[in-house]
Design a protein around this motif. Structure first.
Motif, PDB file in Angstrom:
ATOM      1  N   MET A   1       0.743  -1.162  -0.169  1.00 32.21           N
ATOM      2  CA  MET A   1       0.079   0.107  -0.131  1.00 32.21           C
ATOM      3  C   MET A   1       0.981   1.065  -0.027  1.00 32.21           C
ATOM      4  O   MET A   1       1.913   1.149   0.593  1.00 32.21           O
ATOM      5  N   PHE A   2       0.484   2.236  -0.558  1.00 35.30           N
ATOM      6  CA  PHE A   2       1.146   3.618  -0.660  1.00 35.30           C
ATOM      7  C   PHE A   2       0.180   4.617   0.025  1.00 35.30           C
ATOM      8  O   PHE A   2      -0.807   5.016  -0.029  1.00 35.30           O
ATOM      9  N   VAL A   3       1.240   5.524   1.039  1.00 39.96           N
ATOM     10  CA  VAL A   3       0.875   6.339   1.830  1.00 39.96           C
ATOM     11  C   VAL A   3       1.233   7.702   1.404  1.00 39.96           C
ATOM     12  O   VAL A   3       2.544   7.840   1.038  1.00 39.96           O
ATOM     13  N   VAL A   4       0.650   8.712   1.200  1.00 40.76           N
ATOM     14  CA  VAL A   4       0.844   9.980   0.875  1.00 40.76           C
ATOM     15  C   VAL A   4       0.458  11.009   1.957  1.00 40.76           C
ATOM     16  O   VAL A   4      -0.412  10.859   2.642  1.00 40.76           O
ATOM     17  N   GLU A   5       1.198  12.282   1.984  1.00 42.42           N
ATOM     18  CA  GLU A   5       0.980  13.641   2.706  1.00 42.42           C
ATOM     19  C   GLU A   5      -0.526  13.949   2.166  1.00 42.42           C
ATOM     20  O   GLU A   5      -0.863  13.683   1.135  1.00 42.42           O
TER      21      GLU A   5
ATOM     22  N   PHE B   1      -6.826   0.089   5.909  1.00 45.27           N
ATOM     23  CA  PHE B   1      -6.401  -1.092   6.371  1.00 45.27           C
ATOM     24  C   PHE B   1      -7.644  -1.976   7.040  1.00 45.27           C
ATOM     25  O   PHE B   1      -7.512  -3.196   6.777  1.00 45.27           O
ATOM     26  N   GLU B   2      -8.641  -1.433   7.378  1.00 47.80           N
ATOM     27  CA  GLU B   2      -9.722  -2.339   7.729  1.00 47.80           C
ATOM     28  C   GLU B   2     -10.277  -3.007   6.620  1.00 47.80           C
ATOM     29  O   GLU B   2     -10.833  -4.329   6.600  1.00 47.80           O
TER      30      GLU B   2
ATOM     31  N   VAL C   1       0.192  -6.126   5.554  1.00 51.13           N
ATOM     32  CA  VAL C   1       0.397  -5.242   4.617  1.00 51.13           C
ATOM     33  C   VAL C   1       1.923  -4.864   4.596  1.00 51.13           C
ATOM     34  O   VAL C   1       2.628  -5.081   5.465  1.00 51.13           O
ATOM     35  N   MET C   2       2.498  -4.398   3.120  1.00 50.80           N
ATOM     36  CA  MET C   2       3.638  -3.746   3.166  1.00 50.80           C
ATOM     37  C   MET C   2       3.489  -2.234   2.703  1.00 50.80           C
ATOM     38  O   MET C   2       2.787  -1.790   1.799  1.00 50.80           O
ATOM     39  N   LEU C   3       4.125  -1.248   3.673  1.00 48.13           N
ATOM     40  CA  LEU C   3       3.744   0.015   3.484  1.00 48.13           C
ATOM     41  C   LEU C   3       4.964   0.819   2.646  1.00 48.13           C
ATOM     42  O   LEU C   3       6.478   0.430   2.970  1.00 48.13           O
ATOM     43  N   PHE C   4       4.394   1.655   1.625  1.00 46.41           N
ATOM     44  CA  PHE C   4       5.390   2.590   1.046  1.00 46.41           C
ATOM     45  C   PHE C   4       5.067   3.946   1.053  1.00 46.41           C
ATOM     46  O   PHE C   4       4.021   4.163   1.275  1.00 46.41           O
TER      47      PHE C   4
ATOM     48  N   LEU D   1       3.595 -14.652  -0.845  1.00 46.36           N
ATOM     49  CA  LEU D   1       3.253 -13.852  -1.892  1.00 46.36           C
ATOM     50  C   LEU D   1       2.855 -12.235  -1.686  1.00 46.36           C
ATOM     51  O   LEU D   1       1.915 -12.180  -0.902  1.00 46.36           O
ATOM     52  N   ILE D   2       3.717 -11.413  -2.122  1.00 43.58           N
ATOM     53  CA  ILE D   2       3.334 -10.132  -2.228  1.00 43.58           C
ATOM     54  C   ILE D   2       2.873  -9.610  -3.135  1.00 43.58           C
ATOM     55  O   ILE D   2       3.493  -9.812  -4.319  1.00 43.58           O
ATOM     56  N   THR D   3       1.533  -9.324  -3.300  1.00 42.58           N
ATOM     57  CA  THR D   3       0.823  -9.006  -4.502  1.00 42.58           C
ATOM     58  C   THR D   3      -0.300  -7.853  -4.604  1.00 42.58           C
ATOM     59  O   THR D   3      -0.901  -7.745  -3.324  1.00 42.58           O
ATOM     60  N   TYR D   4      -0.394  -6.962  -5.424  1.00 41.05           N
ATOM     61  CA  TYR D   4      -1.410  -5.871  -5.323  1.00 41.05           C
ATOM     62  C   TYR D   4      -2.998  -6.796  -5.543  1.00 41.05           C
ATOM     63  O   TYR D   4      -3.827  -6.060  -5.407  1.00 41.05           O
ATOM     64  N   TYR D   5      -3.033  -7.925  -6.136  1.00 41.87           N
ATOM     65  CA  TYR D   5      -4.269  -8.752  -6.149  1.00 41.87           C
ATOM     66  C   TYR D   5      -4.241  -9.466  -4.769  1.00 41.87           C
ATOM     67  O   TYR D   5      -5.274 -10.513  -4.770  1.00 41.87           O
ATOM     68  N   ALA D   6      -3.800  -9.055  -3.669  1.00 34.89           N
ATOM     69  CA  ALA D   6      -3.895  -9.978  -2.378  1.00 34.89           C
ATOM     70  C   ALA D   6      -5.335 -10.235  -1.971  1.00 34.89           C
ATOM     71  O   ALA D   6      -5.744 -11.185  -1.611  1.00 34.89           O
TER      72      ALA D   6
END
Ligand code: PBG
Length: 327
Positions: A34-38, A64-65, A75-78, A309-314
């Motif tokens: 997942m991608f977090v922005v200001e 997250f919920e 989750v893996m955070l960016f 497996l790390i995937t955007y289709y999780a």
């Protein structure tokens, strides 16, 4: 016809096919990036990754919920910071984007397991994965910055850290600083065999992390090499990595296989942004059946030897696994 061996016998019914499956999968092995922005009120779809979003901190707990509801436990955070500089100093800032995302996550959705990507490229003004010396990344001077970043993630609540920079010796540097600060139990998942890949294109747009000059070929691996992937994996295990990652996944199934046979730790595979984007784009065009291809691609990664497996289709895969469509 005088034929004793008929492989088709075991394919006769769904029950039988499921009974003799060689590859078993469980949604507990999925990690969702997942991608977090200001900013505030942001839930923007990423153009190169339809269905994936940039979230600002206020909307993150709800996201997250949704992950938890979908049956994904990790989750893996960016983080995408507003402030970038030569050394990437906002990567280890106490009030950095990831650090605040972790406190929000831990506070509002404590049941989720939080892994953070540890790298400098989203935080440096030049977009490289470390500090520069001339036109190249300075390996040894980058190590303390990565270690400091990893420690600040753990102190902000990260359950696991995942260095993705590909500097030599960074797993040892991170393990050391975590241990010195009493975080003996926090695992390190190392992006060990990470190739210099065209498949990261959509991610770099999403994370605003494309290098402003040159490429990443002096630190990420040359895709002609297989033995070297095994070498990197073995080195990282020696340095204390708890989980070894191979990345990307689909064009590197042979590496997943070789690494999984060479190491005695769990192997993770990262099915990266370009893999997601290709399937998504073809599906949006109506050229492939998205669910069928997502299931087949994921299964091939597990079949090659991946445990995680790390995937955007999780989220979708958790559902398919739960319903017994695969797994
Ligand atoms: C940061 C990082 C990248 C990805 C994960 N961590 C980009 C890169 O190395 O250029 C790629 C993930 C993806 O494409 O989904 N170094």
């Amino acid at each position: 016809m005088d034929m004793v061996k008929r492989p088709r016998r075991l394919r006769g019914t769904t029950t039988l096919r499921k009974m003799v499956r060689e590859t078993r999968m469980d949604k507990a092995s999925l990690i969702y990036p997942m991608f977090v922005v200001e900013g505030k009120g942001i839930r923007h779809e990423i153009p190169s990754m339809p269905g994936q979003y940039h979230y600002s901190l206020d909307l993150l707990p709800a996201a997250f919920e949704e992950v938890v509801k979908a049956g994904v436990s990790s989750v893996m955070l960016f983080g995408i910071p507003d402030h970038k500089d030569e050394t990437g100093s906002s990567a280890w800032a106490e009030d950095g984007i990831i650090q605040r995302a972790l406190s929000a996550g831990k506070k509002y959705v404590p049941e989720l397991y939080y892994i953070t990507d540890v790298c400098m490229c989203e935080y440096t003004s030049h977009g490289h994965c470390g500090v520069l010396k001339g036109h190249d990344v300075d390996n040894d001077n980058t190590l303390p910055l990565l270690a400091r970043t990893a420690l600040s993630h753990v102190e902000a609540g990260a359950d696991m850290v995942a260095p993705s920079d590909m500097m030599d010796g960074r797993v040892a540097a991170i393990r050391k600083i975590l241990d010195e600060n009493g975080h003996l139990e926090t695992p390190v998942m190392s992006y060990a065999a990470k190739y210099a890949s065209g498949f990261y294109g959509p991610f770099r747009e999403a994370a605003d992390s494309a290098p402003s000059f040159g490429d990443r070929k002096t630190y990420q691996m040359d895709y002609h090499n297989g033995k070297e992937g095994v070498k990197e994996a073995l080195l990282d295990v020696e340095e204390g990595a708890d989980i070894i990652m191979v990345k990307p996944a689909l064009s590197y199934l042979d590496i997943i296989r070789r690494v999984s046979e060479a190491v005695q730790v769990p192997v993770a595979a990262y099915s990266v942004s370009g893999e997601y984007a290709m399937i998504k784009a073809a599906a949006m065009k109506g050229w492939i059946n998205e669910e069928a291809v997502v299931c087949e691609a994921a299964t091939s990664i597990y079949r090659a030897g991946a445990d995680v497996l790390i995937t955007y289709y999780a989220k979708e895969l958790a559902k398919y696994m739960e319903e017994g469509r695969i797994g």
